[in-house]
Design a protein around this motif. Sequence first.
Motif, PDB file in Angstrom:
ATOM      1  N   LEU A   1       0.829  -1.198   0.000  1.00  0.00           N
ATOM      2  CA  LEU A   1       0.000   0.000   0.000  1.00  0.00           C
ATOM      3  C   LEU A   1       0.864   1.249   0.000  1.00  0.00           C
ATOM      4  N   GLU A   2       0.453   2.230  -0.790  1.00  0.00           N
ATOM      5  CA  GLU A   2       1.163   3.502  -0.797  1.00  0.00           C
ATOM      6  C   GLU A   2       0.627   4.387   0.315  1.00  0.00           C
ATOM      7  N   LYS A   3       1.479   5.269   0.799  1.00  0.00           N
ATOM      8  CA  LYS A   3       1.066   6.187   1.849  1.00  0.00           C
ATOM      9  C   LYS A   3       0.167   7.266   1.269  1.00  0.00           C
ATOM     10  N   GLN A   4      -0.812   7.665   2.042  1.00  0.00           N
ATOM     11  CA  GLN A   4      -1.691   8.769   1.690  1.00  0.00           C
ATOM     12  C   GLN A   4      -1.149  10.027   2.342  1.00  0.00           C
ATOM     13  N   TRP A   5      -0.879  11.074   1.561  1.00  0.00           N
ATOM     14  CA  TRP A   5      -0.307  12.314   2.071  1.00  0.00           C
ATOM     15  C   TRP A   5      -1.349  13.417   2.051  1.00  0.00           C
ATOM     16  N   ILE A   6      -1.267  14.321   3.035  1.00  0.00           N
ATOM     17  CA  ILE A   6      -2.207  15.435   3.127  1.00  0.00           C
ATOM     18  C   ILE A   6      -1.427  16.722   3.425  1.00  0.00           C
ATOM     19  N   LEU A   7      -1.875  17.801   2.830  1.00  0.00           N
ATOM     20  CA  LEU A   7      -1.245  19.104   3.018  1.00  0.00           C
ATOM     21  C   LEU A   7      -1.593  19.651   4.400  1.00  0.00           C
ATOM     22  N   VAL A   8      -0.563  20.055   5.158  1.00  0.00           N
ATOM     23  CA  VAL A   8      -0.804  20.620   6.492  1.00  0.00           C
ATOM     24  C   VAL A   8      -0.276  22.046   6.627  1.00  0.00           C
ATOM     25  N   PHE A   9       0.560  22.489   5.667  1.00  0.00           N
ATOM     26  CA  PHE A   9       1.127  23.832   5.755  1.00  0.00           C
ATOM     27  C   PHE A   9       1.539  24.286   4.366  1.00  0.00           C
ATOM     28  N   SER A  10       1.313  25.571   4.106  1.00  0.00           N
ATOM     29  CA  SER A  10       1.711  26.170   2.836  1.00  0.00           C
ATOM     30  C   SER A  10       2.180  27.587   3.111  1.00  0.00           C
ATOM     31  N   SER A  11       3.284  27.984   2.457  1.00  0.00           N
ATOM     32  CA  SER A  11       3.848  29.312   2.682  1.00  0.00           C
ATOM     33  C   SER A  11       4.691  29.709   1.479  1.00  0.00           C
ATOM     34  N   GLY A  12       4.940  30.975   1.364  1.00  0.00           N
ATOM     35  CA  GLY A  12       5.854  31.461   0.347  1.00  0.00           C
ATOM     36  C   GLY A  12       7.298  31.366   0.794  1.00  0.00           C
ATOM     37  N   ASP A  13       7.522  30.996   2.051  1.00  0.00           N
ATOM     38  CA  ASP A  13       8.869  30.944   2.625  1.00  0.00           C
ATOM     39  C   ASP A  13       9.333  29.512   2.833  1.00  0.00           C
ATOM     40  N   LEU A  14      10.376  29.128   2.118  1.00  0.00           N
ATOM     41  CA  LEU A  14      10.923  27.777   2.240  1.00  0.00           C
ATOM     42  C   LEU A  14      11.423  27.502   3.652  1.00  0.00           C
ATOM     43  N   PHE A  15      12.043  28.498   4.284  1.00  0.00           N
ATOM     44  CA  PHE A  15      12.622  28.266   5.611  1.00  0.00           C
ATOM     45  C   PHE A  15      11.559  27.905   6.645  1.00  0.00           C
ATOM     46  N   LYS A  16      10.342  28.452   6.529  1.00  0.00           N
ATOM     47  CA  LYS A  16       9.279  28.117   7.479  1.00  0.00           C
ATOM     48  C   LYS A  16       8.883  26.650   7.342  1.00  0.00           C
ATOM     49  N   ALA A  17       8.739  26.200   6.117  1.00  0.00           N
ATOM     50  CA  ALA A  17       8.380  24.793   5.887  1.00  0.00           C
ATOM     51  C   ALA A  17       9.475  23.862   6.394  1.00  0.00           C
ATOM     52  N   GLU A  18      10.726  24.233   6.174  1.00  0.00           N
ATOM     53  CA  GLU A  18      11.837  23.402   6.638  1.00  0.00           C
ATOM     54  C   GLU A  18      11.919  23.382   8.164  1.00  0.00           C
ATOM     55  N   LEU A  19      11.656  24.518   8.809  1.00  0.00           N
ATOM     56  CA  LEU A  19      11.631  24.551  10.283  1.00  0.00           C
ATOM     57  C   LEU A  19      10.545  23.640  10.825  1.00  0.00           C
ATOM     58  N   LEU A  20       9.365  23.700  10.212  1.00  0.00           N
ATOM     59  CA  LEU A  20       8.270  22.854  10.669  1.00  0.00           C
ATOM     60  C   LEU A  20       8.553  21.380  10.398  1.00  0.00           C
ATOM     61  N   LYS A  21       9.196  21.082   9.293  1.00  0.00           N
ATOM     62  CA  LYS A  21       9.572  19.696   9.001  1.00  0.00           C
ATOM     63  C   LYS A  21      10.486  19.170  10.103  1.00  0.00           C
ATOM     64  N   GLY A  22      11.455  19.984  10.526  1.00  0.00           N
ATOM     65  CA  GLY A  22      12.340  19.583  11.614  1.00  0.00           C
ATOM     66  C   GLY A  22      11.596  19.398  12.920  1.00  0.00           C
ATOM     67  N   LEU A  23      10.656  20.294  13.195  1.00  0.00           N
ATOM     68  CA  LEU A  23       9.861  20.205  14.421  1.00  0.00           C
ATOM     69  C   LEU A  23       9.011  18.930  14.418  1.00  0.00           C
ATOM     70  N   LEU A  24       8.387  18.642  13.293  1.00  0.00           N
ATOM     71  CA  LEU A  24       7.583  17.420  13.200  1.00  0.00           C
ATOM     72  C   LEU A  24       8.466  16.179  13.343  1.00  0.00           C
ATOM     73  N   SER A  25       9.648  16.225  12.777  1.00  0.00           N
ATOM     74  CA  SER A  25      10.583  15.108  12.885  1.00  0.00           C
ATOM     75  C   SER A  25      10.959  14.842  14.339  1.00  0.00           C
ATOM     76  N   GLU A  26      11.121  15.908  15.119  1.00  0.00           N
ATOM     77  CA  GLU A  26      11.426  15.757  16.546  1.00  0.00           C
ATOM     78  C   GLU A  26      10.310  15.040  17.293  1.00  0.00           C
ATOM     79  N   HIS A  27       9.083  15.132  16.762  1.00  0.00           N
ATOM     80  CA  HIS A  27       7.935  14.455  17.368  1.00  0.00           C
ATOM     81  C   HIS A  27       7.647  13.107  16.701  1.00  0.00           C
TER      82      HIS A  27
END
Length: 68
Positions: A2-28
């Motif tokens: 089975l393939e994973k189902q992905w859903i959008l949780v954040f959108s921004s014009g700033d790449l750094f914000k998305a990368e910060l949140l990716k790191g934060l989610l990874s910590e959890h």
Amino acid sequence: MLEKQWILVFSSGDLFKAELLKGLLSEHGIESVVVNKKDSAYLIGDVELFVTVENAFEANQIIKASEI
């Protein structure tokens, strides 16, 4: 398999914000993917952050609490 189902949780014009949140989610322990939809010549468009459907609720709670 089975393939994973992905859903959008954040959108921004700033790449750094998305990368910060990716790191934060990874910590959890939440796997996430950043998709850069910005046009390279004009720098218009958004950067999107996706998580699996199973982690969407927890990810949204973390993102809301992060104040990013």
